[in-house]
Design a protein around this motif. Structure first.
Motif, PDB file in Angstrom:
ATOM      1  N   THR A 183       0.853  -1.195   0.000  1.00 44.64           N
ATOM      2  CA  THR A 183       0.000   0.000   0.000  1.00 44.64           C
ATOM      3  C   THR A 183       0.887   1.242   0.000  1.00 44.64           C
ATOM      4  O   THR A 183       1.810   1.357   0.808  1.00 44.64           O
ATOM      5  N   TRP A 184       0.567   2.154  -0.912  1.00 46.13           N
ATOM      6  CA  TRP A 184       1.301   3.412  -1.011  1.00 46.13           C
ATOM      7  C   TRP A 184       0.543   4.487  -0.234  1.00 46.13           C
ATOM      8  O   TRP A 184      -0.678   4.602  -0.335  1.00 46.13           O
ATOM      9  N   PHE A 185       1.286   5.290   0.522  1.00 44.64           N
ATOM     10  CA  PHE A 185       0.705   6.383   1.306  1.00 44.64           C
ATOM     11  C   PHE A 185       1.241   7.711   0.788  1.00 44.64           C
ATOM     12  O   PHE A 185       2.449   7.848   0.575  1.00 44.64           O
ATOM     13  N   TYR A 186       0.335   8.666   0.620  1.00 50.34           N
ATOM     14  CA  TYR A 186       0.766  10.034   0.298  1.00 50.34           C
ATOM     15  C   TYR A 186       0.294  10.943   1.433  1.00 50.34           C
ATOM     16  O   TYR A 186      -0.907  11.050   1.707  1.00 50.34           O
ATOM     17  N   ASN A 237      -0.439  -4.975  13.261  1.00 47.71           N
ATOM     18  CA  ASN A 237      -1.792  -5.488  13.531  1.00 47.71           C
ATOM     19  C   ASN A 237      -2.826  -4.858  12.582  1.00 47.71           C
ATOM     20  O   ASN A 237      -3.954  -4.557  12.977  1.00 47.71           O
ATOM     21  N   ASP A 238      -2.388  -4.675  11.349  1.00 43.72           N
ATOM     22  CA  ASP A 238      -3.238  -4.105  10.288  1.00 43.72           C
ATOM     23  C   ASP A 238      -3.732  -2.695  10.631  1.00 43.72           C
ATOM     24  O   ASP A 238      -4.802  -2.269  10.172  1.00 43.72           O
ATOM     25  N   ASN A 239      -2.954  -2.006  11.443  1.00 47.54           N
ATOM     26  CA  ASN A 239      -3.216  -0.583  11.698  1.00 47.54           C
ATOM     27  C   ASN A 239      -2.627   0.223  10.534  1.00 47.54           C
ATOM     28  O   ASN A 239      -1.443   0.140  10.245  1.00 47.54           O
ATOM     29  N   LEU A 240      -3.471   0.989   9.859  1.00 52.86           N
ATOM     30  CA  LEU A 240      -3.049   1.741   8.673  1.00 52.86           C
ATOM     31  C   LEU A 240      -2.813   3.223   8.967  1.00 52.86           C
ATOM     32  O   LEU A 240      -2.647   4.015   8.046  1.00 52.86           O
ATOM     33  N   PHE A 297       4.484   0.720   1.748  1.00 56.70           N
ATOM     34  CA  PHE A 297       4.591  -0.237   2.861  1.00 56.70           C
ATOM     35  C   PHE A 297       4.025  -1.566   2.395  1.00 56.70           C
ATOM     36  O   PHE A 297       2.913  -1.624   1.863  1.00 56.70           O
ATOM     37  N   THR A 298       4.796  -2.635   2.590  1.00 58.33           N
ATOM     38  CA  THR A 298       4.350  -3.951   2.125  1.00 58.33           C
ATOM     39  C   THR A 298       3.240  -4.466   3.029  1.00 58.33           C
ATOM     40  O   THR A 298       3.022  -3.969   4.142  1.00 58.33           O
ATOM     41  N   ARG A 299       2.557  -5.491   2.539  1.00 55.32           N
ATOM     42  CA  ARG A 299       1.501  -6.126   3.352  1.00 55.32           C
ATOM     43  C   ARG A 299       2.090  -6.664   4.649  1.00 55.32           C
ATOM     44  O   ARG A 299       1.435  -6.630   5.697  1.00 55.32           O
TER      45      ARG A 299
END
Length: 476
Positions: free
Chosen positions: A362-365, A423-426, A414-416
């Protein structure tokens, strides 16, 4: 200043006329909608859908108490007579005007406006101008139903809607996403003329789906769609009830579910959800990714709590990343939603052909850290999204070549596995907030108070979920 802007300002100034009657901005826009619908039907020669005794000229001829009595009776009768569009717009319509002289002034002012020039520039743009005024001036309430148009334009351009696709907004508000998707397609099909006749009919009547829960907002949406030439039916109802479950699978979902965590009536009435929750945004998120066709795509505005909420929230995020490729998250700046303290994001994802292992990275901007607080003094413009759009690339499903800008940049991957370790906190940030060390740069007290209230609401909800789990365990 063009004619549209001038008319919007003239109409908005008329709200001062109604202050003596105790009419709020939101009520004023509804009141204007009733009157403008009648006037615009006359201007666009579509009065055939209105019973003859209730057309604009009939209202203009009235005066004094008789005009006010006639107007209030007309609102009631149009809720059950005329075309379906007329009945939907006037459904349960009531007037807040108490003094006959105020109605007289509104009617006379609207009648004298330069409608010829307004038609040339577009009546839809005029109405959008009023809705935006309502959102910015009201601060609370109306703002949540009005997504900033520059944000909508950016999301629509990145998603690249196509002719023949089912495009859905399950929290349609005033219709901004559907109108802009329609505009995007028309700009690329010579206003649909390059399409075959049956394709044109599909675009006009079937391509767009929408549901709105609040009747007053539904009324504004119908008016807005009509003035932009979108004929598709948008329903008044509850997406988080059986009506939402019956919506057709979509190729593209664009939406901004309403703010607030509680559904107001306990868990949603959707028995097709794997994870029952009374968090409205998490419920909408389930509807959206479950409502996509295989390969379908979505761009959704959601608040920060969806990224980090534990228990059911974490389960829903895990399910989302299994069923879909959550390829991009845009962290939006504060102050753009006319509601104090709301921090939001846009999640971009594509439903997989299967339901397992679709998210690899997942890419974050980060468009929030060290950005100005937007509002009246610093308006959000399309230019603010230019760098993000360049990073996103020209593939709507996030498959364009991308470059990680590192710890000093705004765009990171950020990779999976990275996310799983959290803990799948995004709720991921990495830039240092250069304003955090200076008390003078802290948000206004009401913003801080709103943030605290939001956090308390989330904590209470998690306590309720924990309590429900414990009670269920004892019952089992």
């Amino acid at each position: 200043m063009n004619t549209t802007t001038d008319i919007v300002q003239q109409l908005w100034k008329l709200c001062n006329t109604l202050w003596g009657d105790g009419v709020t901005y939101h009520q004023y826009v509804n009141e204007l909608t009733y009157l403008l619908f009648l006037k615009m039907a006359e201007e666009t020669q579509t009065e055939h859908q209105i019973p003859e005794e209730y057309r604009w000229k009939k209202l203009v001829k009235q005066d004094g108490v008789e005009q006010l009595v006639f107007y209030k009776k007309m609102l009631i009768d149009l809720g059950t007579s005329g075309s379906k569009l007329v009945q939907d717009i006037f459904a349960n319509a009531t007037s807040f005007i108490q003094q006959p002289k105020n109605l007289r002034k509104l009617v006379e002012s609207i009648d004298k406006l330069d409608w010829y020039s307004a038609r040339e520039e577009g009546l839809g743009d005029l109405y959008e101008g009023l809705l935006e005024k309502n959102a910015t001036e009201s601060k609370r309430g109306a703002g949540q139903y009005f997504t900033p148009r520059r944000l909508i334009e950016s999301m629509v351009d990145l998603m690249q809607p196509k002719p023949g696709e089912i495009i859905q907004d399950p929290a349609v508000g005033t219709g901004g996403f559907l109108i802009n998707a329609d505009r995007y397609i028309k700009e690329r099909t010579d206003d649909l003329f390059t399409l075959k006749e049956h394709e044109q009919n599909f675009q006009r009547r079937e391509a767009f789906q929408g549901i709105e829960l609040v009747q007053d907002v539904h009324r504004l949406c119908l008016m807005n769609l009509m003035l932009h030439g979108v004929e598709t039916p948008v329903f008044h109802g509850d997406t988080l009830g059986p009506q939402g479950a019956s919506m057709a699978k979509a190729d593209l979902i664009l939406t901004n579910p309403p703010f607030g965590t509680a559904t107001g009536g306990g868990h949603t009435r959707r028995d097709d959800f794997t994870y029952p929750t009374n968090n409205r945004q998490l419920a909408f998120l389930q509807h959206i990714y479950r409502g996509l066709k295989p390969g379908g795509r979505a761009a959704v505005v959601l608040p920060d709590n969806v990224l980090f909420e534990d228990n059911t929230g974490r389960s829903i995020r895990t399910d989302l990343m299994e069923k879909c490729n959550l390829h991009t998250i845009l962290r939006l700046p504060t102050g753009i939603f006319y509601a104090q303290g709301v921090k939001t994001n846009v999640l971009f994802f594509q439903r997989g052909e299967t339901d397992k292992g679709n998210t690899k990275a997942t890419w974050f901007y980060d468009l929030r850290t060290n950005m100005p607080s937007f509002g009246k003094r610093t308006p959000l413009t399309r230019a603010h999204f230019a760098e993000f759009e360049a990073c996103y690339g020209d593939d709507p499903n996030g498959n364009a070549q991308r470059v990680d800008q590192g710890e000093e940049g705004r765009f990171r991957c950020f990779t999976r596995e990275d996310v799983a370790k959290r803990n799948d906190n995004l709720d991921i940030t990495w830039l240092r907030d250069e304003n955090a060390d200076y008390a003078d740069d802290l948000p206004e007290p009401e913003v801080l108070a709103a943030e605290i209230m939001e956090q308390l609401g989330i904590a209470m909800q998690e306590m309720e979920e924990l309590k429900a789990m414990l009670e269920k365990g004892e019952a089992d």
